[in-house]
Scaffold this motif. Structure first.
Motif, PDB file in Angstrom:
ATOM      1  N   GLY B 323       0.802  -1.208   0.000  1.00 17.22           N
ATOM      2  CA  GLY B 323       0.000   0.000   0.000  1.00 17.22           C
ATOM      3  C   GLY B 323       0.835   1.258   0.000  1.00 17.22           C
ATOM      4  N   ALA B 334      -3.037   4.170  -6.570  1.00 12.43           N
ATOM      5  CA  ALA B 334      -3.575   3.979  -5.221  1.00 12.43           C
ATOM      6  C   ALA B 334      -4.824   4.834  -5.055  1.00 12.43           C
ATOM      7  CB  ALA B 334      -2.522   4.340  -4.169  1.00 12.43           C
ATOM      8  N   PRO B 344      -5.538   0.173  -0.446  1.00  9.44           N
ATOM      9  CA  PRO B 344      -4.323  -0.543  -0.838  1.00  9.44           C
ATOM     10  C   PRO B 344      -3.553  -1.027   0.388  1.00  9.44           C
ATOM     11  CG  PRO B 344      -4.303   1.724  -1.665  1.00  9.44           C
ATOM     12  CD  PRO B 344      -5.494   1.591  -0.810  1.00  9.44           C
ATOM     13  N   GLY B 345      -3.074  -2.241   0.335  1.00 15.00           N
ATOM     14  CA  GLY B 345      -2.343  -2.791   1.469  1.00 15.00           C
ATOM     15  C   GLY B 345      -2.210  -4.287   1.296  1.00 15.00           C
TER      16      GLY B 345
END
Lengths: 153, 501
Positions: B323, B334, B344-345
């Protein structure tokens, strides 16, 4: 002497950033700071403002004590037309709709180019206005006013 | 094996007619803007973000990604044929590529670039497929403390490796973070720095900022210079096929470029441009006869082209797995994911496997499409270069203004774009790069959140960041990077390497 300092990139950048940092500092001091353990809304902005001020001062110092780094000429004319054109789009969109806002913007923006004749920009304005209505409103279905409030009677 | 099953999930997603279509559109657009000078992937992606809002997230990302690596292909075409690099990552290609064209070997140069890029793209896809799940799993162990330090590292790394003054860039990052926290404070809901403008309650829109700084700023910059006319060299189709001797000559360079690009792309701050410069320097160093470089050495095209494509694709890894966007394009991607409600991650791989693997596989498919688009169809693209900039930029502006408006149906976003166009231009004149500001803008709100949580966990003790071992390591690496960037001797070498091209 003063001219030399004011014409230096690092010093100018530093001054601007210092002003921004000061502004943020003043505004954020109105927010509850909280403690380190429980950060309030003002905590992070204050930290950032101090950090930014630090960098700004370092930049100014570098400008004074380091090599002279002159600013390039500011291309005022293209900037004025481009930004002015976009701003006029924003101002005219609600009132005039796409069919007014786009041609005005294209004509204004057209002045920024020495190679674009006024007639050509008018033609381009019409093409782009009609084209964008077709693409964005008809094809993509975006809720953008085609004809604005002023003209709707 | 897990890898195969993941790839097959991705394949079935990527092959859907819809996604193939998005991929094709992205690749065509990417090639187009890669070829046209004055319009870059950052501006284009930010212009298209509003349009993709209505599409499904997988399709949007596929298309936007296609624009990004497509631009790497397109940029080499103009670099070789007209000595006008369409993208910053094609600057090195122009050096030897254009020389080859002048020697009548334009077709060979083009196919070298395309084949090198394709090989690199394939390898990079496999690397992402193998490496990303491991990285994501490791990151799941991360807590708020580690995340905060990781973001600090990401921000510092992204500017330490780039050209220009480190201090300027750091100041820009801080400014970006400040702009990023405009809006309502997540903890208390208190409105901060909104100046009484209700539309700013949700924060400053990243698309408006990006379009202002990259779109409008770029246009102003281009108009300030003169329109130059250049003649293009023709490349007949039959000359495109390389001989076996050529393939033998270009292969080692392609392999080296791919390896270099893959590694540099993963590092935050790395990406296409850095990879291509590094590859050119490497090729020159290992060549048996370095004097050939600058006079049409095929390795000077093969290496950097492979490197820039590998770097472009592997630069997706930090964003998709951790992310953390490692450059502006990734920050925009993102932003696109956030717009679709996807955070995001490391969870993205597990929660959205079709999105993740579909994107990865479509990147390979896109590379395939691009080889076809760039080689046989190169003549068409060259004709497009005939479009004069004076007709192009008003069209770009119309697109920008409408696009920005449609985000929230708000004229305020248009004004924000104008403001950042002005701000971006002024800062650029004074040495402040827009990219670090945008990175700070995207990461700022997240950083505050992690900082808040970390300090809550540690009951107000700031030392917690060095007490947690992973976090301490991350911060140490960041410190080392700052030292490296600042040390005069290394700085001179870095500037030399960047000056070479």
């Amino acid at each position: 002497m003063i001219a030399r300092y004011l014409g230096d990139r690092s010093i100018l950048l530093g001054i601007i950033l210092l002003a921004i940092a000061a502004a943020v500092l003043i505004i954020a001091s109105d927010y509850a700071l909280g403690t380190t353990r429980r950060m309030g809304p003002g905590y992070f902005p204050m930290v950032l403002a101090v950090l930014l001020a630090g960098f700004a001062l370092a930049l100014i110092a570098r400008g004074i004590f380091g090599d002279h780094d002159p600013v390039d000429a500011f291309a005022a004319l293209p900037a004025v037309y481009i930004l002015g054109g976009a701003a006029s789009f924003g101002l005219l969109l609600r009132g005039g709709g796409l069919l007014v806002a786009i041609p005005v913007m294209v004509v204004v923006v057209g002045f920024a180019s020495r190679q674009l004749s006024f007639v050509a920009s008018l033609m381009l304005a019409v093409v782009l206005a009609i084209g964008s209505v077709v693409v964005f409103v008809t094809l993509l279905g975006q809720p953008i006013p085609v004809v604005g409030d002023w003209l709707r009677g | 094996m897990d890898l195969l099953s993941n790839l097959s999930v991705g394949l079935s997603t990527a092959i859907s007619l819809q996604n193939l279509g998005y991929c094709l559109v992205g690749c065509i657009l990417g090639t187009l803007i890669g070829i046209l000078p004055g319009l870059g992937p950052a501006a284009t992606i930010s212009m298209l973000l509003p349009v993709t809002f209505g599409l499904d997230p997988t399709g949007s990302l596929i298309m936007l990604a296609g624009i990004f690596y497509g631009a790497q292909y397109g940029g080499s075409t103009t670099a070789i044929l007209i000595n006008l690099p369409g993208e910053s990552s094609s600057v090195t290609t122009a050096i030897d590529g254009h020389e080859m064209a002048l020697q009548g070997k334009a077709g060979l140069a083009l196919s070298t670039a395309a084949l090198g890029s394709f090989f690199a793209g394939t390898v990079a896809t496999l690397i992402i497929a193998a490496f990303a799940p491991l990285l994501a799993n490791a990151a799941l162990q991360f807590g708020a403390v580690e995340y905060f330090s990781l973001m600090i590292l990401g921000l510092i790394a992204s500017v330490a490796l780039a050209r220009g003054s480190l201090m300027n860039a750091l100041a820009m990052i801080v400014l970006g973070v400040i702009i990023g926290i405009v809006g309502s404070d997540p903890g208390t809901g208190r409105l901060r720095l909104t100046f009484g403008i209700p539309e700013l309650a949700d924060g400053v829109n990243i698309v408006s900022v990006a379009m202002g700084m990259f779109g409008l700023g770029e246009i102003i910059y281009n108009l300030a210079e003169q329109e130059k006319k250049r003649t293009a060299i023709k490349a007949p189709f039959r000359s495109l096929l390389p001989s076996f001797a050529d393939i033998k000559a270009m292969s080692p360079a392609i392999l080296r470029g791919t390896a270099l690009g893959s590694v540099l792309g993963i590092l935050p701050g790395g990406g296409a441009m850095l990879s291509s410069f590094a590859s050119y320097a490497l090729e020159k160093k290992v060549a048996r006869d370095p004097a050939r470089f600058g006079h049409g050495a095929i390795e000077g095209v093969a290496g950097p082209e492979a490197a820039n494509n590998a770097g472009a694709q592997t630069s997706f890894i930090p964003m998709l797995t951790l992310g953390i966007p490692s450059n502006v394009i990734m920050a925009l991607m993102a932003g696109a994911m956030i717009m679709h409600g996807i955070q995001p991650g490391p969870n993205v791989i597990h929660d959205q496997p079709e999105l993740f693997w579909g994107l990865i596989v479509s990147m390979w498919i896109g590379n395939l499409m691009l080889v076809i688009l760039n080689l046989p169809m190169v003549g068409i693209w060259v004709k497009l270069l005939g479009v004069p900039y004076r007709l192009l930029y008003p069209s770009i502006m119309v697109f920008c203004c409408i696009g920005v408006f449609t985000l929230n149906n708000s004229v305020v976003d248009v004004y924000v774009m104008v403001l950042f166009g002005l701000v971006g231009y002024i800062f650029r004149l004074l040495g402040g790069e827009p990219a670090p500001l945008l990175l700070g803008l995207v990461l700022g709100p997240m950083m505050e959140e992690y900082l808040r949580r970390s300090l809550q966990l540690s009951r107000g003790d700031p030392l917690v960041f060095v007490q947690h071992p992973i976090s301490a390591v991350l911060l140490a690496v960041a410190a080392v990077l700052i030292v490296i960037a600042v040390l005069p001797s290394i700085r001179r070498k870095r500037d030399e390497a960047l000056q070479e091209a």
